[in-house]
Design a protein around this motif. Sequence first.
Motif, short mmCIF file in Angstrom:
data_model
loop_
_atom_site.label_atom_id
_atom_site.label_comp_id
_atom_site.label_asym_id
_atom_site.label_seq_id
_atom_site.Cartn_x
_atom_site.Cartn_y
_atom_site.Cartn_z
N HIS A 15 0.68 -1.29 0.00
CA HIS A 15 0.04 -0.10 -0.07
C HIS A 15 0.92 1.36 -0.11
CE1 HIS A 15 -3.80 2.08 0.74
NE2 HIS A 15 -2.97 2.91 1.34
N THR A 19 0.72 4.11 -2.64
CA THR A 19 0.26 5.59 -2.02
C THR A 19 1.39 6.45 -2.85
OG1 THR A 19 -0.63 4.79 -0.15
CG2 THR A 19 0.15 6.80 -0.38
N ALA A 23 0.15 9.46 -5.32
CA ALA A 23 0.57 10.83 -4.96
C ALA A 23 1.36 11.46 -6.12
CB ALA A 23 1.10 10.74 -3.54
N VAL A 32 -1.79 12.94 1.43
CA VAL A 32 -2.09 11.38 1.77
C VAL A 32 -2.82 11.59 2.99
CG1 VAL A 32 -1.21 9.54 2.32
CG2 VAL A 32 0.09 10.64 0.57
N SER A 36 -4.25 5.70 4.27
CA SER A 36 -3.09 5.67 3.44
C SER A 36 -2.00 6.39 4.55
CB SER A 36 -3.01 6.49 2.24
OG SER A 36 -3.73 5.52 1.62
N ALA A 53 -5.51 4.06 -2.63
CA ALA A 53 -4.59 5.12 -1.78
C ALA A 53 -5.53 6.19 -1.33
CB ALA A 53 -3.51 5.74 -2.65
N HIS A 54 -5.69 6.58 -0.19
CA HIS A 54 -6.55 8.03 0.02
C HIS A 54 -5.73 9.04 0.14
CE1 HIS A 54 -9.98 5.50 1.49
NE2 HIS A 54 -9.40 4.40 1.14
N LEU A 55 -6.48 9.93 -0.53
CA LEU A 55 -5.77 11.60 -0.52
C LEU A 55 -6.84 12.44 -0.22
CD1 LEU A 55 -3.86 9.78 -2.74
CD2 LEU A 55 -2.91 11.96 -3.18
N VAL A 69 -7.47 5.06 -6.31
CA VAL A 69 -7.51 6.19 -5.65
C VAL A 69 -8.93 6.54 -5.05
CG1 VAL A 69 -7.76 7.76 -7.36
CG2 VAL A 69 -6.87 8.68 -5.39
#
Length: 289
Positions: A15, A19, A23, A32, A36, A53-55, A69
């Motif tokens: 992960h 990420t 990013a 981020v 993440s 991935a979390h932003l 994402v």
Amino acid sequence: MSAVDIGEMSAAQRHLVLTGAVAAGSSSAAVVSHVSAAVVHGLPVWSIPLARAHLTRNRRTGARTGGRVMMHAASIESDEVVQIGDLRVTTVARTIVDLARTVPFEQAVVVGDAALRLGRTSRAELAEQLVRANGWPGCPAARRVVDFLDGRAESPGESRSRVVLRTAGLPVPELQPTVLDIDGGFVARVDFLFPTLGVIGEFDGMVKYRSNFRHGSPESTVIAEKLREDALRALGWAVVRWTWPDLDTPDHLLTRLTRAAAFAHRTPRSGTWHPADHECPVPTHRRPK
């Protein structure tokens, strides 16, 4: 990096790679966040999906979900962002509150307990972050999580145990207390102690056994654990042990705790115990988790 290398990585490591890649291909304004950010900060993320991935972007609208994402849209203050390597990441306090708003209670507690235990955030910082999040979706759930967090839980298994015990309506246990004999001598430092029930609870993670085996034979480890438990029982405490599978289906564990309490009420206790000195103790005389 070869496919073999990826295959040898843990889920968290994979992960982290995801990420970084997401990013790098996103706007420089994206931060981020959420699970993440927890991975980047090195916090345990038990049972939280890691496929995306979390932003977060500092705006009111524009949240979206793609194959790799999840882009959140929410207010972010400059003091809620830290630089870790090449990544701009939400602070630990902001990360914990974001997760507490968006993931189930048990998963959020695992991350939050670890953050307090490791000294990565404080109750004051979490309280401030809750004030800032007031009125956001999931804020009541986040308050419940933060109120429950306890940095004395020394592993994800202990954090999960706390949730199981609370859900069952059992008395709140003392965490990491020291048990002494009638002469004031050290006997053990235990995971959970229920003073009114006369019961000591111990969560047994496999890491404990792997660690102890490196310092002695399997036989000596088992014997040492038995002698330790015998000493506790000799003082009148009923001892109940459990493992990861017991937390997934806890009915049998709760039955054993109830029976142990019934037995303990018929057994006089001697010696004494002392609570942990503070919420984030430096482990001493501990069984590795």
